[in-house]
Design a protein around this motif. Structure first.
Motif, PDB file in Angstrom:
ATOM      1  N   MET A 112       0.862  -1.206   0.000  1.00  0.00           N
ATOM      2  CA  MET A 112       0.000   0.000   0.000  1.00  0.00           C
ATOM      3  C   MET A 112       0.889   1.244   0.000  1.00  0.00           C
ATOM      4  N   LYS A 113       1.638   1.411  -1.091  1.00  0.00           N
ATOM      5  CA  LYS A 113       2.649   2.482  -1.143  1.00  0.00           C
ATOM      6  C   LYS A 113       2.036   3.877  -1.033  1.00  0.00           C
ATOM      7  N   TRP A 114       0.880   4.085  -1.660  1.00  0.00           N
ATOM      8  CA  TRP A 114       0.277   5.412  -1.633  1.00  0.00           C
ATOM      9  C   TRP A 114       0.009   5.847  -0.192  1.00  0.00           C
ATOM     10  N   TYR A 115      -0.502   4.952   0.636  1.00  0.00           N
ATOM     11  CA  TYR A 115      -0.802   5.336   2.012  1.00  0.00           C
ATOM     12  C   TYR A 115       0.471   5.581   2.827  1.00  0.00           C
ATOM     13  N   ASP A 116       1.589   4.997   2.427  1.00  0.00           N
ATOM     14  CA  ASP A 116       2.865   5.327   3.087  1.00  0.00           C
ATOM     15  C   ASP A 116       3.184   6.805   2.843  1.00  0.00           C
ATOM     16  N   SER A 151     -17.165  12.129  13.761  1.00  0.00           N
ATOM     17  CA  SER A 151     -17.685  10.790  13.434  1.00  0.00           C
ATOM     18  C   SER A 151     -16.976   9.738  14.291  1.00  0.00           C
ATOM     19  N   ARG A 152     -15.708   9.970  14.571  1.00  0.00           N
ATOM     20  CA  ARG A 152     -14.961   9.013  15.408  1.00  0.00           C
ATOM     21  C   ARG A 152     -15.498   9.023  16.836  1.00  0.00           C
ATOM     22  N   LYS A 153     -15.753  10.256  17.312  1.00  0.00           N
ATOM     23  CA  LYS A 153     -16.279  10.415  18.671  1.00  0.00           C
ATOM     24  C   LYS A 153     -17.617   9.674  18.790  1.00  0.00           C
ATOM     25  N   VAL A 194      -9.538  -1.997  12.665  1.00  0.00           N
ATOM     26  CA  VAL A 194      -9.063  -2.539  11.380  1.00  0.00           C
ATOM     27  C   VAL A 194      -8.826  -1.381  10.395  1.00  0.00           C
ATOM     28  N   ALA A 195      -7.677  -1.429   9.726  1.00  0.00           N
ATOM     29  CA  ALA A 195      -7.234  -0.327   8.844  1.00  0.00           C
ATOM     30  C   ALA A 195      -7.146   0.946   9.682  1.00  0.00           C
ATOM     31  N   CYS A 196      -6.467   0.833  10.810  1.00  0.00           N
ATOM     32  CA  CYS A 196      -6.434   1.918  11.807  1.00  0.00           C
ATOM     33  C   CYS A 196      -5.677   3.141  11.311  1.00  0.00           C
ATOM     34  N   GLY A 197      -4.877   2.991  10.261  1.00  0.00           N
ATOM     35  CA  GLY A 197      -4.147   4.129   9.715  1.00  0.00           C
ATOM     36  C   GLY A 197      -3.232   4.753  10.760  1.00  0.00           C
ATOM     37  N   THR A 198      -3.358   6.074  10.902  1.00  0.00           N
ATOM     38  CA  THR A 198      -2.513   6.805  11.852  1.00  0.00           C
ATOM     39  C   THR A 198      -3.067   6.734  13.283  1.00  0.00           C
ATOM     40  N   THR A 246      -4.624  -2.496  13.395  1.00  0.00           N
ATOM     41  CA  THR A 246      -3.949  -3.164  12.291  1.00  0.00           C
ATOM     42  C   THR A 246      -4.147  -2.383  10.998  1.00  0.00           C
ATOM     43  N   ASP A 247      -3.107  -2.365  10.193  1.00  0.00           N
ATOM     44  CA  ASP A 247      -3.172  -1.682   8.901  1.00  0.00           C
ATOM     45  C   ASP A 247      -2.126  -2.320   7.994  1.00  0.00           C
ATOM     46  N   PHE A 248      -2.341  -2.134   6.690  1.00  0.00           N
ATOM     47  CA  PHE A 248      -1.414  -2.684   5.708  1.00  0.00           C
ATOM     48  C   PHE A 248      -0.202  -1.776   5.513  1.00  0.00           C
ATOM     49  N   SER A 249      -0.398  -0.481   5.754  1.00  0.00           N
ATOM     50  CA  SER A 249       0.646   0.504   5.432  1.00  0.00           C
ATOM     51  C   SER A 249       1.590   0.734   6.610  1.00  0.00           C
ATOM     52  N   GLY A 266       3.822   2.999   6.759  1.00  0.00           N
ATOM     53  CA  GLY A 266       3.929   4.444   6.994  1.00  0.00           C
ATOM     54  C   GLY A 266       2.825   4.943   7.910  1.00  0.00           C
ATOM     55  N   MET A 267       1.597   4.504   7.658  1.00  0.00           N
ATOM     56  CA  MET A 267       0.468   4.916   8.511  1.00  0.00           C
ATOM     57  C   MET A 267       0.700   4.401   9.931  1.00  0.00           C
ATOM     58  N   LEU A 268       1.166   3.169  10.053  1.00  0.00           N
ATOM     59  CA  LEU A 268       1.392   2.590  11.386  1.00  0.00           C
ATOM     60  C   LEU A 268       2.514   3.321  12.126  1.00  0.00           C
ATOM     61  N   GLN A 327       1.098  -4.890  11.546  1.00  0.00           N
ATOM     62  CA  GLN A 327       0.888  -4.720  10.104  1.00  0.00           C
ATOM     63  C   GLN A 327       0.251  -5.980   9.543  1.00  0.00           C
ATOM     64  N   ALA A 328      -0.847  -5.816   8.842  1.00  0.00           N
ATOM     65  CA  ALA A 328      -1.501  -6.976   8.221  1.00  0.00           C
ATOM     66  C   ALA A 328      -2.418  -6.504   7.108  1.00  0.00           C
ATOM     67  N   ASP A 329      -2.591  -7.362   6.147  1.00  0.00           N
ATOM     68  CA  ASP A 329      -3.606  -7.145   5.123  1.00  0.00           C
ATOM     69  C   ASP A 329      -4.940  -7.583   5.753  1.00  0.00           C
ATOM     70  N   ALA A 330      -5.911  -6.705   5.726  1.00  0.00           N
ATOM     71  CA  ALA A 330      -7.191  -7.027   6.372  1.00  0.00           C
ATOM     72  C   ALA A 330      -7.812  -8.297   5.792  1.00  0.00           C
ATOM     73  N   ARG A 331      -7.438  -8.633   4.549  1.00  0.00           N
ATOM     74  CA  ARG A 331      -7.996  -9.839   3.927  1.00  0.00           C
ATOM     75  C   ARG A 331      -7.483 -11.103   4.588  1.00  0.00           C
ATOM     76  N   SER A 356     -14.263   1.254   2.326  1.00  0.00           N
ATOM     77  CA  SER A 356     -14.374   1.874   0.994  1.00  0.00           C
ATOM     78  C   SER A 356     -13.042   1.821   0.251  1.00  0.00           C
ATOM     79  N   VAL A 357     -11.994   1.394   0.942  1.00  0.00           N
ATOM     80  CA  VAL A 357     -10.653   1.377   0.345  1.00  0.00           C
ATOM     81  C   VAL A 357     -10.130  -0.059   0.139  1.00  0.00           C
ATOM     82  N   ILE A 358     -10.370  -0.918   1.107  1.00  0.00           N
ATOM     83  CA  ILE A 358      -9.796  -2.268   1.089  1.00  0.00           C
ATOM     84  C   ILE A 358     -10.432  -3.110  -0.035  1.00  0.00           C
ATOM     85  N   PRO A 359      -9.609  -3.812  -0.814  1.00  0.00           N
ATOM     86  CA  PRO A 359     -10.196  -4.720  -1.825  1.00  0.00           C
ATOM     87  C   PRO A 359     -10.987  -5.854  -1.141  1.00  0.00           C
TER      88      PRO A 359
HETATM   89  C1  LIG Z   1      -8.786   6.267   4.318  1.00  0.00           C
HETATM   90  S1  LIG Z   1      -7.592   5.439   5.285  1.00  0.00           S
HETATM   91  C2  LIG Z   1      -8.412   5.279   6.862  1.00  0.00           C
HETATM   92  C3  LIG Z   1      -7.446   5.204   8.006  1.00  0.00           C
HETATM   93  C4  LIG Z   1      -8.056   5.306   9.398  1.00  0.00           C
HETATM   94  N1  LIG Z   1      -8.916   4.188   9.695  1.00  0.00           N
HETATM   95  C5  LIG Z   1      -8.828   6.581   9.573  1.00  0.00           C
HETATM   96  O1  LIG Z   1     -10.005   6.537   9.894  1.00  0.00           O
HETATM   97  O2  LIG Z   1      -8.224   7.646   9.408  1.00  0.00           O
HETATM   98  C6  LIG Z   1      -7.645   3.798   4.654  1.00  0.00           C
HETATM   99  C7  LIG Z   1      -6.677   2.878   5.331  1.00  0.00           C
HETATM  100  O3  LIG Z   1      -6.867   1.559   4.820  1.00  0.00           O
HETATM  101  C8  LIG Z   1      -5.606   0.925   4.775  1.00  0.00           C
HETATM  102  N2  LIG Z   1      -5.692  -0.224   3.882  1.00  0.00           N
HETATM  103  C9  LIG Z   1      -5.879  -0.238   2.550  1.00  0.00           C
HETATM  104  N3  LIG Z   1      -5.912  -1.502   2.092  1.00  0.00           N
HETATM  105  C10 LIG Z   1      -5.743  -2.311   3.170  1.00  0.00           C
HETATM  106  C11 LIG Z   1      -5.715  -3.700   3.357  1.00  0.00           C
HETATM  107  N4  LIG Z   1      -5.835  -4.555   2.332  1.00  0.00           N
HETATM  108  N5  LIG Z   1      -5.546  -4.185   4.596  1.00  0.00           N
HETATM  109  C12 LIG Z   1      -5.413  -3.347   5.654  1.00  0.00           C
HETATM  110  N6  LIG Z   1      -5.440  -2.005   5.543  1.00  0.00           N
HETATM  111  C13 LIG Z   1      -5.609  -1.494   4.314  1.00  0.00           C
HETATM  112  C14 LIG Z   1      -4.674   2.028   4.304  1.00  0.00           C
HETATM  113  O4  LIG Z   1      -3.327   1.739   4.554  1.00  0.00           O
HETATM  114  C15 LIG Z   1      -5.214   3.223   5.100  1.00  0.00           C
HETATM  115  O5  LIG Z   1      -4.536   3.366   6.316  1.00  0.00           O
END
Ligand SMILES: C[S@@+](CC[C@H](N)C(=O)[O-])C[C@H]1O[C@@H](n2cnc3c(N)ncnc32)[C@H](O)[C@@H]1O
Length: 207
Positions: free
Chosen positions: A1-5, A22-24, A41-45, A64-67, A69-71, A90-94, A121-124
């Protein structure tokens, strides 16, 4: 997930104002109790952690997140804020399954609550990832989702999709409703042109 790095360098500064409320709200809806385990899941930063920590409850939090850089950003915030009981991996959510969690994260592979903000909306293969999240919940566990749905597509929908590598046509809330009980969904008063569609928080209990 290079773009998110790359995105991790300006993600919080450019977006956090839009999603803060929305988080609150998502954390409020989770009705957390002391001693519970929470997976982001996909916790990003780690932007949700601030709100989970604000409950002042003793919780075990996993992100957990794939990126990487975000982690890294997430880990830096955890250290800066001196938050304890948050572990990132670090993990692929799949790949998330009870056996994966058991091998990589913790012995008891189920969670009381799972949050996924702007992830589905991002994860395949998002449908299967939603199923995997539900499969990691304990009985009566809750899954809360924050995401955006473009009822009407506009130029901004296209733009947000390009920047976030997202697909805002996914019927994420609808699917959560089918898959859970006690489903609840609400829309946040954030302008659609800012986020590309309707920003919602949806929650359900594992069936
Ligand atoms: C729009 S960001 C949301 C990040 C965070 N949850 C937030 O609310 O700010 C999408 C996140 O999905 C992660 N992501 C994309 N594909 C993923 C995958 N296959 N497995 C896990 N994380 C993934 C990206 O690295 C990114 O951190």
């Amino acid at each position: 997930m290079k773009w998110y790095d790359v995105f991790s360098n300006f993600y919080d500064a450019s977006l956090e104002k839009l999603y803060f409320e929305s988080r609150k709200r998502a954390v409020e809806l989770l009705e957390l109790n002391a001693g519970q385990t929470v997976l982001d899941v996909a916790c990003g930063t780690g932007a949700n952690f601030r709100h989970i920590k604000a409950t002042n409850l003793e919780l075990d939090i996993y992100g957990t997140d794939f990126s990487a850089g975000m982690l890294r950003r997430g880990q830096a915030t955890i250290e800066k804020e001196q938050w304890t009981n948050i572990k990132l991996f670090q993990a692929d959510a799949r790949d998330l399954s009870p056996s994966f969690v058991q091998e990589q994260i913790k012995n008891e592979p189920y969670f009381d609550k799972i949050i996924c903000a702007l992830g589905l909306s991002v994860i395949p293969d998002w449908e299967s990832v939603m199923d995997k999240m539900l499969g990691l919940l304990k009985e009566n566990g809750q899954l809360v989702l924050i995401d955006v749905f473009a009822e009407k597509r506009t130029f901004n929908t296209w733009l947000v999709e390009k920047i976030a590598k997202a697909d805002l046509d996914r019927k994420i809330g609808q699917r959560l409703e089918q898959k859970t009980s006690n489903f609840h969904c609400e829309y946040l008063p954030v302008k659609e042109n800012k986020v590309g569609g309707k920003l919602f928080v949806a929650i359900g209990i594992k069936k």
